[in-house]
Design a protein around this motif. Structure first.
Motif, PDB file in Angstrom:
ATOM      1  N   LEU A   9      33.537  -4.960 -12.199  1.00  0.00           N
ATOM      2  CA  LEU A   9      34.855  -4.753 -12.793  1.00  0.00           C
ATOM      3  C   LEU A   9      35.897  -5.641 -12.129  1.00  0.00           C
ATOM      4  O   LEU A   9      36.785  -6.179 -12.787  1.00  0.00           O
ATOM      5  N   ALA A  10      35.782  -5.802 -10.820  1.00  0.00           N
ATOM      6  CA  ALA A  10      36.740  -6.656 -10.102  1.00  0.00           C
ATOM      7  C   ALA A  10      36.635  -8.087 -10.622  1.00  0.00           C
ATOM      8  O   ALA A  10      37.641  -8.752 -10.864  1.00  0.00           O
ATOM      9  N   LEU A  11      35.399  -8.545 -10.820  1.00  0.00           N
ATOM     10  CA  LEU A  11      35.203  -9.913 -11.305  1.00  0.00           C
ATOM     11  C   LEU A  11      35.727 -10.039 -12.729  1.00  0.00           C
ATOM     12  O   LEU A  11      36.382 -11.030 -13.076  1.00  0.00           O
ATOM     13  N   THR A  12      35.485  -9.003 -13.540  1.00  0.00           N
ATOM     14  CA  THR A  12      35.974  -9.020 -14.917  1.00  0.00           C
ATOM     15  C   THR A  12      37.493  -9.136 -14.931  1.00  0.00           C
ATOM     16  O   THR A  12      38.071  -9.931 -15.667  1.00  0.00           O
ATOM     17  N   GLN A 211      31.852 -19.124  -2.559  1.00  0.00           N
ATOM     18  CA  GLN A 211      32.661 -18.067  -1.960  1.00  0.00           C
ATOM     19  C   GLN A 211      32.229 -16.705  -2.498  1.00  0.00           C
ATOM     20  O   GLN A 211      32.178 -15.723  -1.764  1.00  0.00           O
ATOM     21  N   LEU A 212      31.896 -16.679  -3.810  1.00  0.00           N
ATOM     22  CA  LEU A 212      31.424 -15.426  -4.409  1.00  0.00           C
ATOM     23  C   LEU A 212      30.072 -15.035  -3.839  1.00  0.00           C
ATOM     24  O   LEU A 212      29.810 -13.866  -3.585  1.00  0.00           O
ATOM     25  N   LEU A 213      29.214 -16.036  -3.669  1.00  0.00           N
ATOM     26  CA  LEU A 213      27.840 -15.710  -3.301  1.00  0.00           C
ATOM     27  C   LEU A 213      27.681 -15.357  -1.828  1.00  0.00           C
ATOM     28  O   LEU A 213      26.678 -14.776  -1.442  1.00  0.00           O
ATOM     29  N   VAL A 214      28.671 -15.694  -0.994  1.00  0.00           N
ATOM     30  CA  VAL A 214      28.576 -15.226   0.389  1.00  0.00           C
ATOM     31  C   VAL A 214      29.193 -13.839   0.525  1.00  0.00           C
ATOM     32  O   VAL A 214      29.076 -13.206   1.552  1.00  0.00           O
ATOM     33  N   SER A 215      29.879 -13.395  -0.518  1.00  0.00           N
ATOM     34  CA  SER A 215      30.383 -12.030  -0.502  1.00  0.00           C
ATOM     35  C   SER A 215      29.249 -11.131  -1.005  1.00  0.00           C
ATOM     36  O   SER A 215      28.209 -11.615  -1.399  1.00  0.00           O
ATOM     37  N   PRO A 216      29.437  -9.802  -0.992  1.00  0.00           N
ATOM     38  CA  PRO A 216      28.311  -8.944  -1.369  1.00  0.00           C
ATOM     39  C   PRO A 216      27.879  -9.067  -2.840  1.00  0.00           C
ATOM     40  O   PRO A 216      26.977  -8.369  -3.256  1.00  0.00           O
ATOM     41  N   PHE A 217      28.514  -9.929  -3.639  1.00  0.00           N
ATOM     42  CA  PHE A 217      28.094 -10.105  -5.026  1.00  0.00           C
ATOM     43  C   PHE A 217      26.642 -10.543  -5.112  1.00  0.00           C
ATOM     44  O   PHE A 217      26.221 -11.470  -4.435  1.00  0.00           O
ATOM     45  N   ARG A 218      25.891  -9.869  -6.011  1.00  0.00           N
ATOM     46  CA  ARG A 218      24.553 -10.358  -6.291  1.00  0.00           C
ATOM     47  C   ARG A 218      24.633 -11.261  -7.509  1.00  0.00           C
ATOM     48  O   ARG A 218      25.529 -11.095  -8.339  1.00  0.00           O
ATOM     49  N   PRO A 219      23.712 -12.207  -7.623  1.00  0.00           N
ATOM     50  CA  PRO A 219      23.774 -13.111  -8.776  1.00  0.00           C
ATOM     51  C   PRO A 219      23.889 -12.365 -10.101  1.00  0.00           C
ATOM     52  O   PRO A 219      24.670 -12.744 -10.965  1.00  0.00           O
ATOM     53  N   ILE A 220      23.164 -11.277 -10.225  1.00  0.00           N
ATOM     54  CA  ILE A 220      23.178 -10.552 -11.498  1.00  0.00           C
ATOM     55  C   ILE A 220      24.554  -9.959 -11.762  1.00  0.00           C
ATOM     56  O   ILE A 220      25.028  -9.903 -12.894  1.00  0.00           O
ATOM     57  N   GLU A 221      25.248  -9.573 -10.671  1.00  0.00           N
ATOM     58  CA  GLU A 221      26.603  -9.041 -10.837  1.00  0.00           C
ATOM     59  C   GLU A 221      27.570 -10.138 -11.255  1.00  0.00           C
ATOM     60  O   GLU A 221      28.484  -9.915 -12.045  1.00  0.00           O
ATOM     61  N   VAL A 222      27.356 -11.327 -10.694  1.00  0.00           N
ATOM     62  CA  VAL A 222      28.214 -12.441 -11.085  1.00  0.00           C
ATOM     63  C   VAL A 222      28.036 -12.712 -12.580  1.00  0.00           C
ATOM     64  O   VAL A 222      29.010 -12.891 -13.319  1.00  0.00           O
ATOM     65  N   MET A 223      26.776 -12.692 -13.038  1.00  0.00           N
ATOM     66  CA  MET A 223      26.516 -12.933 -14.456  1.00  0.00           C
ATOM     67  C   MET A 223      27.198 -11.877 -15.316  1.00  0.00           C
ATOM     68  O   MET A 223      27.844 -12.184 -16.310  1.00  0.00           O
ATOM     69  N   ALA A 224      27.050 -10.619 -14.908  1.00  0.00           N
ATOM     70  CA  ALA A 224      27.643  -9.534 -15.691  1.00  0.00           C
ATOM     71  C   ALA A 224      29.165  -9.673 -15.709  1.00  0.00           C
ATOM     72  O   ALA A 224      29.807  -9.493 -16.742  1.00  0.00           O
ATOM     73  N   GLY A 225      29.716 -10.044 -14.554  1.00  0.00           N
ATOM     74  CA  GLY A 225      31.160 -10.201 -14.466  1.00  0.00           C
ATOM     75  C   GLY A 225      31.677 -11.370 -15.267  1.00  0.00           C
ATOM     76  O   GLY A 225      32.856 -11.448 -15.594  1.00  0.00           O
ATOM     77  N   LYS A 226      30.801 -12.317 -15.563  1.00  0.00           N
ATOM     78  CA  LYS A 226      31.184 -13.441 -16.416  1.00  0.00           C
ATOM     79  C   LYS A 226      31.028 -13.067 -17.885  1.00  0.00           C
ATOM     80  O   LYS A 226      31.774 -13.542 -18.739  1.00  0.00           O
ATOM     81  N   ALA A 227      30.001 -12.241 -18.178  1.00  0.00           N
ATOM     82  CA  ALA A 227      29.707 -11.918 -19.572  1.00  0.00           C
ATOM     83  C   ALA A 227      30.741 -10.960 -20.148  1.00  0.00           C
ATOM     84  O   ALA A 227      31.228 -11.156 -21.258  1.00  0.00           O
ATOM     85  N   LEU A 228      31.081  -9.951 -19.363  1.00  0.00           N
ATOM     86  CA  LEU A 228      31.948  -8.896 -19.870  1.00  0.00           C
ATOM     87  C   LEU A 228      33.300  -9.415 -20.389  1.00  0.00           C
ATOM     88  O   LEU A 228      33.678  -9.104 -21.518  1.00  0.00           O
ATOM     89  N   PRO A 229      34.036 -10.207 -19.586  1.00  0.00           N
ATOM     90  CA  PRO A 229      35.336 -10.658 -20.104  1.00  0.00           C
ATOM     91  C   PRO A 229      35.192 -11.495 -21.374  1.00  0.00           C
ATOM     92  O   PRO A 229      36.024 -11.387 -22.281  1.00  0.00           O
TER      93      PRO A 229
END
Lengths: 372, 597, 383
Positions: A9-12, A211-229
């Protein structure tokens, strides 16, 4: 799990902010679809409302004048000239001054009076054969009216066989009714695909992805956060087009909104999946943009938007089964005009869901692979 | 022709130039500045960020025009006839516009063609340029595949495809390692001495300004000083001392105390001691006297940097942020002996190219560990593996007891990372960036508000809170990147060339924070090109061509190459010696191998 | 001193050499970027194949249901007429509700209903055949209607000839389609293809290139050399111009040899008009690129103002005569419209000077205006 959802949600939220904060971004996302919908609603039509034509009347009889008057009386026809020689007819068509020349022989009325068939000749500019065919169809209809009137006036029997024509779902056969619901899919596809592909490419180019990937974001979360918006923005765009269709063009909506939005969501997920795939193979924003375009073109051309799918050769028809836009157009059209329910739409929804799942899985695999 | 009486090559009279930021804020980049660059001289242009250095150089190149005042270059009014001037000067922008998809040779040819250099001239010039820049073996390589230092050298070579009458260089040595930097300066000085070229060069390395004939010091658009660099150095005459830290105290913590002392102008660690600049001459200054009481103090020769700091401190303007007050809410109290990062026989290959070759080192908790090395040495690759961004080809690595690549995502909660180039969301504002990363690290509600408030206060970012981070001035970007890396109070902080391109003030401020963090138990791993900064580290490792060449405390590394007694090597000298001797061995080895075959 | 500089750097030879060098540089960049190749060569090839083999407005093998509610000989004869037609793929049913289900599932596009009392009514001289079409794709529906009417008319003409019924209508229409007697939609889609390919290469590709130089800072270095603005612009234009002409040749070869679409006019007229259009497209792309200085924004704007209009508003797919007056007025500023007019004539009609002269003149004027605009907004300055 909750942490994971909160991160997505934060990424969205961040994505939406990044896109919508900039007035230029808001402008390019929401105004062009509405504007295009308006323009193409008027333009994308195979209906002719201004057919310039010329008449080569060699008969100059009451009957021929009556026929010409009927043409003149039609909204669609605009007589440009009366011609006298065959060569003139050639020249006027060549120079595109007229689309049609109607040529009436000098024995027109005499033959009619004798109860014989009289022929008129129709010359059409075939440089756009579709237009020419449509225009010729209009002329045929007017001639049919003329025939019926002549028969009635001269006490002849009516036609032995009457053809009664009726069209379902679009009684006046307006192209716009086909075009606008199709645009819901077409316009949102272009923008959501591009938006998704570019937003990942931008993070890669600007180094923020690290910067995103050294934070606790998992790749799948990054994808979801890109897809949702992207899906959310696509839904808003689709709603805008829907509003234009109903409030401006007054095309009656027959179906259920729930069904339409269900179909749209599945479609947008597949569009986002394709966008993520594109981003996975692009190193720069330029590449993301050009590759998006490269996949968009065949999608648009093989969607049934401009030319019917059934007119394509068999192999290409099979190929269109991989095209999310094909299903989106079918779903939008069928829900909008026919009021089709989820059950009837199943043959479209399942493949679409398959495409969404397939592209998203492949994209997330490639994403992890590439990050590696 | 070039006599002392000949008019200056570049002469500005009350030059002013203003900009408007996208936010609508007006910036006076240059404010009635009068400068001159005499023929045949090497002139350095120095000053902190936002001083107007780039603006002055672009004005001189005719790329922008003055708002008021006159600027004449090579006897022409640039504003009026930029093309006449451009035909005769060479200009290397800060980010030289190499075509990355062209090869080294093609880039050179392009600029030679633009300047109409004949084939005969090329065959005479190219070997020299390629020789000087050591690019000879790479003429067929794409410019995009060169390391940062090589790109800068290629940019310079492209600027020098023919002999300009005036050479304008905008920070040519940013991001360039000491070896390449030495080469670049050798080329420039050779051109000035042998060909009588006039050069105006901006730089943030103050020891570079020392080698120039003249220096121009700017600050916030105003001229502070102009003349031979010694004039600036002499401002600190009699005020520079080397202070020996008392037994049991590191030079770094003494430096940290002294630089926070209002009675001291400047303090930097140097060769195990602290170099201190006092506001007044020895003994005459009470405050400095108190600060230095009880310490073993020896007078030292002033350098340009000392004079520069004196100059900046004596004129009103923005000072250092109160970096020393930086406190963590939860200091880490791990034992010093704990090994926090351990790397053993780490290897990373890209195809047949070995970027990291059997690297091993250990970092203990609360240590500052420096990774030093020339461009392309494999520092960044090592970093990326440590942070889990890149898998290792072989070897083991442990960060806080885990391999971040395989560990659960929450394990990354324990590290902070500041990338080499600014990598925050440029279009988002400062507060939006902070909020996003706070959520990314699982800080919510009250905790998030507290941490963000802490970051804004510690890094003095309140003033900028609404500005898109892409439009922040350089120093503030650095602060924001640090603030975000520290939001979640990591135990380990990775900093990849954090001070590249930063001005001397920002660098001091940055290191003050880093040492404060280390005091509170944060482990810090940092890469840098500024060898003087290695003095802040507890231990350093020097890398080249993917291998660790030397490892130890700064004092050990300085002593590595066996300096002659009585003559202390600077860190930079030691670095260059270590790398060169390793390279020399490598070449002789391969020559042997070639001979045997 | 100045005259010295002028002669060194201002000579025609020096200028030619600089332009040539810039062209070479740009060519290297195009060749080395996979996405340029994809847009410049692969996409045109895909378009050629799609347009040639895939797209067609011609309606054939339409699935329809013929509902024969009473199998009288007359009705069966009529139904056979539909089954034999090349336009239809007719399935014979006996109950209307079956047909309706098929239509709802979109398995058929039309229903021809022959009522049980068809034969009796026919003997009275007033029979009716019902044709129901699925109207969502209005264009296709109308074509189906026309074909269906034609099938009925043919059947009744045959009966009239056999003397079973009175003669058909007094006035018959004999239509002749000029320029495209085969009524093959390829013949008008191929010119459209050429427009798309030329727009793609001309505008889309160039819209990125100036912006890219701004973004990467390469122009700053280039500006401080003796190079002139018009030389930079020429260096950008020439390679893409050549690429565009390659695209044109590909299209022409494909049209001639793959799809057997004739080129009736002179190839020189075609080439000339194409060059003019390409110049306009290149100019527009460069202009957008320079004005925005951002690849992202430039690409978005280019798609919106050059590509989509070329597709939708140029008259190759949707006839200008179908458009409302306001939109038609808008198309007068679209270069693609003039180019399409010339192309359609050149391909299908021949050298019709009445079409060629005004339209190429319009293109020429636009080319000059666009190139001058570029000259005006590109300055060697960072201000």
């Amino acid at each position: 799990m909750i942490e994971s959802i909160l991160r997505i949600l934060a990424l969205t939220r961040k994505e939406l902010l990044a896109v919508l904060k900039d007035p230029r971004g808001r402008l390019t996302l929401f105004v062009p679809p509405i504007f295009q919908c308006l323009i193409y609603g008027y333009v994308a039509s195979y209906d002719l409302n201004d057919v310039p034509f010329a008449v080569l009347d060699r008969d100059h009889s009451a009957a021929s004048r009556d026929l010409i008057a009927r043409l003149d009386g039609s909204r669609n026809f605009h007589r440009q000239a009366g011609l006298f020689r065959n060569q003139d007819a050639t020249r006027w068509i060549d120079d595109r001054r007229v689309l049609l020349v109607i040529s009436i022989d000098q024995d027109f009325e005499r033959r009619l009076m004798l109860g014989q068939s009289a022929e008129i000749q129709l010359l059409a500019d075939g440089r756009n054969s579709n237009t020419a065919g449509t225009a010729a169809g209009y002329v045929s209809a007017i001639i049919a009216e003329f025939n019926a009137a002549w028969r009635a006036a001269h006490g002849l029997a009516g036609m032995p066989v009457q053809v009664s024509l009726r069209a379902w779902f679009n009684p006046n056969l307006e192209t716009r009714w086909h075009m606008i619901p199709s645009l819901i899919g077409t316009l949102t596809l272009l923008q959501t695909l591009l938006l998704t592909a570019m937003s990942v490419a931008r993070e890669r180019e600007e180094g923020t992805l690290d910067q995103l990937l050294v934070s606790p974001f998992r790749p799948i979360e990054v994808m979801a956060g890109k897809a949702l918006p992207s899906v959310l923005i696509g839904i808003v765009q689709a709603t805008n087009i829907l509003l234009v269709a109903q409030l401006w063009f007054r095309i009656p909506f027959e179906g259920s909104y729930l069904t339409l939005y269900t179909g749209l969501t599945v479609f947008l997920l597949s569009a986002v999946g394709v966008g993520l795939l594109v981003s996975a193979i692009s190193a720069t924003m330029q590449q993301a943009m050009l590759y998006s375009f490269l996949v968009m073109m065949p999608f648009a051309l093989l969607s049934g938007l401009a030319t019917p799918i059934s007119s394509m050769p068999e192999t290409l028809q099979q190929f269109t089964r991989l095209n999310p836009l094909r299903y989106a157009i079918e779903i939008a059209e069928r829900v909008y005009l026919e009021g089709a329910g989820l059950k009837l739409l199943a043959p479209d929804l399942w493949p679409l869901a398959g495409i969404a799942l397939g592209t998203l899985l492949l994209a997330s695999w490639m994403f992890r692979h590439r990050v590696a | 022709m070039s006599t002392a009486a000949s008019p200056p090559v570049l002469e500005g009279r009350s030059v002013s130039k203003g900009y408007r930021l996208p936010t609508g804020e007006a910036i006076q980049a240059l404010d009635a500045v009068s400068v001159e660059v005499p023929r045949g001289t090497l002139t350095a242009l120095v000053g902190p960020d936002g001083a107007g250095k780039t603006t002055l150089i672009r004005l001189s190149a005719g790329l922008i025009s003055v708002d008021s005042g006159t600027l004449s270059v090579l006897g022409e009014n640039v504003a009026r006839h930029p093309e006449r001037v451009q035909e005769r000067l060479g200009y290397m922008p800060q980010r030289f516009g190499l075509y990355e998809d062209l090869t080294v040779g093609e880039n050179l040819d392009l600029y030679a063609d633009m300047h109409g250099v004949t084939a005969a001239e090329r065959s005479a010039r190219y070997p020299r340029l390629l020789g000087m820049t050591a690019l000879e073996p790479f003429t067929r390589r794409l410019a995009g595949q060169l390391s940062g230092g090589m790109k800068q050298k290629l940019g310079l070579a492209c600027t020098l495809v023919r002999s300009p009458e005036l050479l304008l260089l905008d920070e040519p040595t940013v991001g360039v390692d000491p070896l390449s930097r030495r080469d670049l300066w050798a080329i420039i000085t050779q051109l000035v001495r042998e060909q009588g070229l006039t050069v105006l060069v901006s730089t943030s390395y103050l020891n570079e300004a020392e080698r120039c004939d003249r220096s121009i010091v700017l600050r916030e658009g105003k001229l502070l000083a102009q003349g031979p660099p010694t004039e600036v150095s002499e401002l600190a005459l009699g005020r520079v001392f080397l202070v020996q830290p008392p037994a049991g105290q590191s030079a770094r913590s003494l430096q940290a105390r002294l630089i926070d002392d209002p009675g001291i102008v400047d303090a930097v660690p140097e060769g195990g001691q602290v170099r201190v600049v006092t506001p007044g001459e020895s003994g005459k200054d009470l405050a400095a006297g108190i600060a230095l009481r009880g310490l073993e103090v020896a007078a030292a020769e002033p350098m340009f940097e000392d004079g520069f700091m004196t100059l900046l401190r004596s004129t009103p303007g923005e000072g250092l942020a109160a970096a020393g007050s930086m406190t963590l809410e939860r200091p880490h109290h791990a034992l010093r002996e704990d090994v926090v990062v351990s790397v053993r026989e780490l290897v990373r290959r890209f195809g047949s190219f070995v970027a990291v070759d059997r690297v091993s080192f250990e970092v203990r908790s609360g240590e500052i560990f420096g990774l030093l090395g020339p461009n392309g040495a494999g520092k960044t690759t090592t970093f990326r593996m440590l942070c889990g961004l890149l898998p290792a080809s072989s070897g083991t690595l442990r960060v806080a007891g885990m391999d971040l690549r395989k560990a659960r995502a929450s394990a990354r909660q324990r590290i902070g990372y500041v990338a080499q180039k600014f990598s925050l969301y440029g279009q988002l504002s400062v507060s939006e960036n902070l909020e996003f990363f706070a959520s990314a690290y699982g800080l919510h509600r009250r905790r998030r508000r507290e941490r963000i408030a802490w970051a804004l206060e510690e890094f003095e970012l309140e003033r900028m809170i609404r500005l898109p981070s892409g439009q922040l001035p350089g120093g503030y970007r650095q602060r924001l990147a640090m603030a975000i890396a520290l939001l979640h109070e990591p135990e380990i902080l990775f900093l990849d060339e954090p001070t590249s391109g930063a001005d001397p003030l920002a660098r001091r401020e940055f290191w003050r924070r880093i040492t404060a963090l280390a005091e509170q138990g944060v482990t810090i791993i940092v890469t840098t090109h500024f060898m003087v900064e290695a003095e802040y580290c507890d231990r350093v490792a020097i890398m080249d061509a993917g291998r660790v060449l030397a490892q130890g405390t700064p004092a050990e590394v300085r002593g590595w190459t066996g300096a002659e007694p009585g003559h202390a090597l600077t860190m930079e000298d030691a670095f260059i010696r270590i790398v060169e001797s390793a390279r020399g061995q490598a070449t002789s080895r391969s020559e042997h191998a070639g001979g045997a075959a | 001193m100045n005259t010295h500089g002028r002669s060194l750097h201002g000579g025609a030879l020096a200028r030619a050499r600089r332009i040539w060098s810039l062209v070479r540089k740009e060519t290297h960049q195009v060749v080395r970027d996979p996405s340029s190749i994809a847009t410049g060569i692969v996409l045109p090839l895909i378009l050629i194949l799609l347009f040639g083999y895939g797209l067609s407005l011609d309606v054939t093998n339409v699935p329809i249901a013929v509902v024969l509610e009473a199998p009288t000989p007359e009705a069966a004869e009529l139904a056979a007429g539909f089954q034999l037609s090349p336009y239809f793929d007719a399935s014979l049913l006996t109950a209307m509700h079956e047909a309706e289900t098929l239509m709802l599932e979109r398995k058929v596009d039309a229903i021809v209903r022959i009522r049980p009392d068809f034969a009796r009514e026919l003997s009275l001289g007033a029979a009716e055949v019902q044709i129901l079409v699925h109207g969502t794709d209005a264009n296709k529906a109308r074509i189906i209607q026309a074909y269906a009417q034609g099938a009925v008319a043919q059947w009744s003409a045959r009966r009239a000839a056999e003397g079973k019924d009175p003669a058909a209508g007094p006035v018959l229409v004999r239509d002749r389609l000029w320029f495209n007697p085969a009524n093959d939609s390829h013949h008008f889609l191929i010119p459209g293809l050429v427009v798309l390919v030329m727009t793609l290469i001309g505008a889309l590709l160039t819209s990125m290139v100036m912006a890219r130089e701004w973004e990467r800072g390469t122009l700053e270095s280039l500006f401080v050399t003796p190079v002139r603005i018009d030389e930079i612009l020429l260096g950008k234009t020439i390679p893409y111009f050549v690429l565009g002409m390659i695209g044109l040749s590909l299209c022409l070869l494909a049209a001639r040899f793959l799809f057997a679409v004739p080129v009736r006019g002179s190839i020189w007229v075609l080439a000339g008009a194409s060059m003019l259009y390409l110049l306009v497209a290149l100019g527009a792309g460069l202009f957008i690129s320079t004005a925005t200085r951002s690849q992202f924004v430039a690409s978005q704007i280019t798609v919106l103002v050059t590509f989509l209009p070329a597709f939708m508003l140029s008259g190759f797919l949707f006839d200008l005569r179908s458009m409302p007056a306001a939109v038609r007025a808008l198309t007068t500023i679209l270069p693609a419209r003039y180019y399409v007019a010339v192309l359609q004539s050149s391909f299908l009609a021949g050298d019709v000077w009445g079409v060629i002269v005004p339209n190429t003149a319009a293109l020429a004027v636009m080319a000059v205006v666009v190139l001058m605009l570029n000259r005006a907004i590109t300055r060697k300055s960072l201000d």
